[in-house]
Write a protein that holds these residues in place. Structure first.
Motif, short mmCIF file in Angstrom:
data_model
loop_
_atom_site.label_atom_id
_atom_site.label_comp_id
_atom_site.label_asym_id
_atom_site.label_seq_id
_atom_site.Cartn_x
_atom_site.Cartn_y
_atom_site.Cartn_z
N HIS A 34 2.47 35.35 94.45
CA HIS A 34 2.84 34.38 93.42
C HIS A 34 4.35 34.18 93.34
O HIS A 34 4.82 33.06 93.13
CB HIS A 34 2.25 34.76 92.07
N ALA A 35 5.13 35.23 93.55
CA ALA A 35 6.59 35.09 93.56
C ALA A 35 7.03 34.22 94.73
O ALA A 35 7.97 33.43 94.61
CB ALA A 35 7.24 36.46 93.62
N THR A 36 6.36 34.38 95.85
CA THR A 36 6.70 33.61 97.05
C THR A 36 6.44 32.13 96.86
O THR A 36 7.14 31.30 97.44
CB THR A 36 5.92 34.16 98.26
N LEU A 37 5.49 31.78 96.03
CA LEU A 37 5.18 30.37 95.80
C LEU A 37 6.33 29.63 95.13
O LEU A 37 6.36 28.40 95.14
CB LEU A 37 3.89 30.23 94.99
N THR A 38 7.28 30.36 94.56
CA THR A 38 8.44 29.72 93.94
C THR A 38 9.50 29.34 94.97
O THR A 38 10.44 28.63 94.65
CB THR A 38 9.09 30.64 92.88
N LEU A 39 9.35 29.81 96.20
CA LEU A 39 10.31 29.49 97.26
C LEU A 39 10.00 28.13 97.87
O LEU A 39 8.91 27.59 97.71
CB LEU A 39 10.25 30.57 98.35
N ASP A 40 10.96 27.58 98.61
CA ASP A 40 10.76 26.29 99.27
C ASP A 40 9.65 26.34 100.31
O ASP A 40 8.98 25.35 100.57
CB ASP A 40 12.05 25.82 99.94
N ARG A 41 9.50 27.49 100.95
CA ARG A 41 8.42 27.67 101.92
C ARG A 41 7.90 29.09 101.77
O ARG A 41 8.57 29.95 101.22
CB ARG A 41 8.89 27.40 103.35
N TYR A 42 6.69 29.33 102.28
CA TYR A 42 6.07 30.64 102.15
C TYR A 42 6.77 31.61 103.09
O TYR A 42 6.51 31.62 104.30
CB TYR A 42 4.58 30.56 102.47
N ALA A 43 7.71 32.39 102.53
CA ALA A 43 8.48 33.34 103.33
C ALA A 43 8.74 34.58 102.49
O ALA A 43 9.78 34.73 101.87
CB ALA A 43 9.79 32.70 103.78
N PRO A 44 7.75 35.50 102.43
CA PRO A 44 7.90 36.68 101.59
C PRO A 44 9.15 37.51 101.91
O PRO A 44 9.71 38.13 101.02
CB PRO A 44 6.63 37.50 101.86
N GLU A 45 9.59 37.47 103.15
CA GLU A 45 10.78 38.22 103.52
C GLU A 45 12.05 37.64 102.87
O GLU A 45 13.09 38.29 102.84
CB GLU A 45 10.95 38.28 105.04
N LYS A 46 11.95 36.45 102.30
CA LYS A 46 13.08 35.81 101.64
C LYS A 46 13.15 36.11 100.14
O LYS A 46 14.08 35.67 99.47
CB LYS A 46 13.04 34.29 101.85
N LEU A 47 12.16 36.83 99.62
CA LEU A 47 12.23 37.20 98.21
C LEU A 47 13.44 38.09 98.00
O LEU A 47 13.72 38.98 98.82
CB LEU A 47 10.97 37.95 97.77
N PRO A 48 14.17 37.90 96.90
CA PRO A 48 15.33 38.75 96.66
C PRO A 48 14.92 40.21 96.45
O PRO A 48 13.81 40.50 95.99
CB PRO A 48 15.95 38.18 95.39
N TRP A 52 11.47 42.38 94.71
CA TRP A 52 10.70 43.47 95.29
C TRP A 52 10.77 44.72 94.44
O TRP A 52 9.76 45.39 94.23
CB TRP A 52 11.14 43.76 96.72
N VAL A 53 11.94 45.03 93.91
CA VAL A 53 12.09 46.21 93.04
C VAL A 53 11.18 46.07 91.83
O VAL A 53 10.44 47.01 91.47
CB VAL A 53 13.56 46.41 92.62
N ALA A 54 11.19 44.91 91.20
CA ALA A 54 10.36 44.69 90.02
C ALA A 54 8.87 44.78 90.36
O ALA A 54 8.09 45.40 89.63
CB ALA A 54 10.68 43.33 89.39
N ILE A 55 8.47 44.19 91.47
CA ILE A 55 7.07 44.21 91.88
C ILE A 55 6.63 45.64 92.19
O ILE A 55 5.57 46.10 91.73
CB ILE A 55 6.84 43.29 93.10
N LEU A 56 7.43 46.37 92.96
CA LEU A 56 7.06 47.74 93.33
C LEU A 56 7.07 48.66 92.11
O LEU A 56 6.19 49.52 91.98
CB LEU A 56 7.98 48.27 94.42
N ASP A 57 8.02 48.48 91.22
CA ASP A 57 8.03 49.28 89.98
C ASP A 57 6.79 49.01 89.13
O ASP A 57 6.20 49.94 88.57
CB ASP A 57 9.29 49.00 89.16
N HIS A 58 6.43 47.75 89.06
CA HIS A 58 5.26 47.36 88.24
C HIS A 58 3.97 47.96 88.77
O HIS A 58 3.04 48.26 88.02
CB HIS A 58 5.18 45.83 88.17
N HIS A 59 3.89 48.12 90.08
CA HIS A 59 2.64 48.59 90.71
C HIS A 59 2.74 50.01 91.27
O HIS A 59 1.97 50.39 92.15
CB HIS A 59 2.19 47.61 91.78
N ALA A 60 3.69 50.77 90.76
CA ALA A 60 3.84 52.16 91.21
C ALA A 60 2.65 52.97 90.70
O ALA A 60 2.21 52.82 89.56
CB ALA A 60 5.14 52.76 90.69
N ARG A 61 2.12 53.80 91.57
CA ARG A 61 1.01 54.68 91.18
C ARG A 61 1.60 55.83 90.38
O ARG A 61 2.64 56.38 90.73
CB ARG A 61 0.30 55.23 92.41
#
Length: 64
Positions: A34-48, A52-61
């Motif tokens: 869903h974060a990637t959909l905010t980019l001009d093209r689907y490029a997950p490697e371009k997420l700031p 990634w820190v926020a996503i990984l923190d949110h889903h930490a086991r």
């Protein structure tokens, strides 16, 4: 040939530090997609890195 979306997302998540034993990978995939959909093209490697820190923190086991 470009990687498919799942492969691109999995690779970017792994490179950002996502690990099965540390994160809920289904949740990481969902939020990163869903974060990637905010980019001009689907490029997950371009997420700031901050995304990634926020996503990984949110889903930490949490340890049991």
């Amino acid at each position: 040939m470009l990687p498919d979306r799942l492969t691109a997302l999995a690779s970017a998540a792994h490179n950002a530090g996502a690990r099965e034993n540390l994160h809920n990978l289904g949740g990481v995939h969902h939020d990163a997609h869903h974060a990637t959909l905010t980019l001009d093209r689907y490029a997950p490697e371009k997420l700031p890195a901050s995304s990634w820190v926020a996503i990984l923190d949110h889903h930490a086991r949490t340890p049991h």
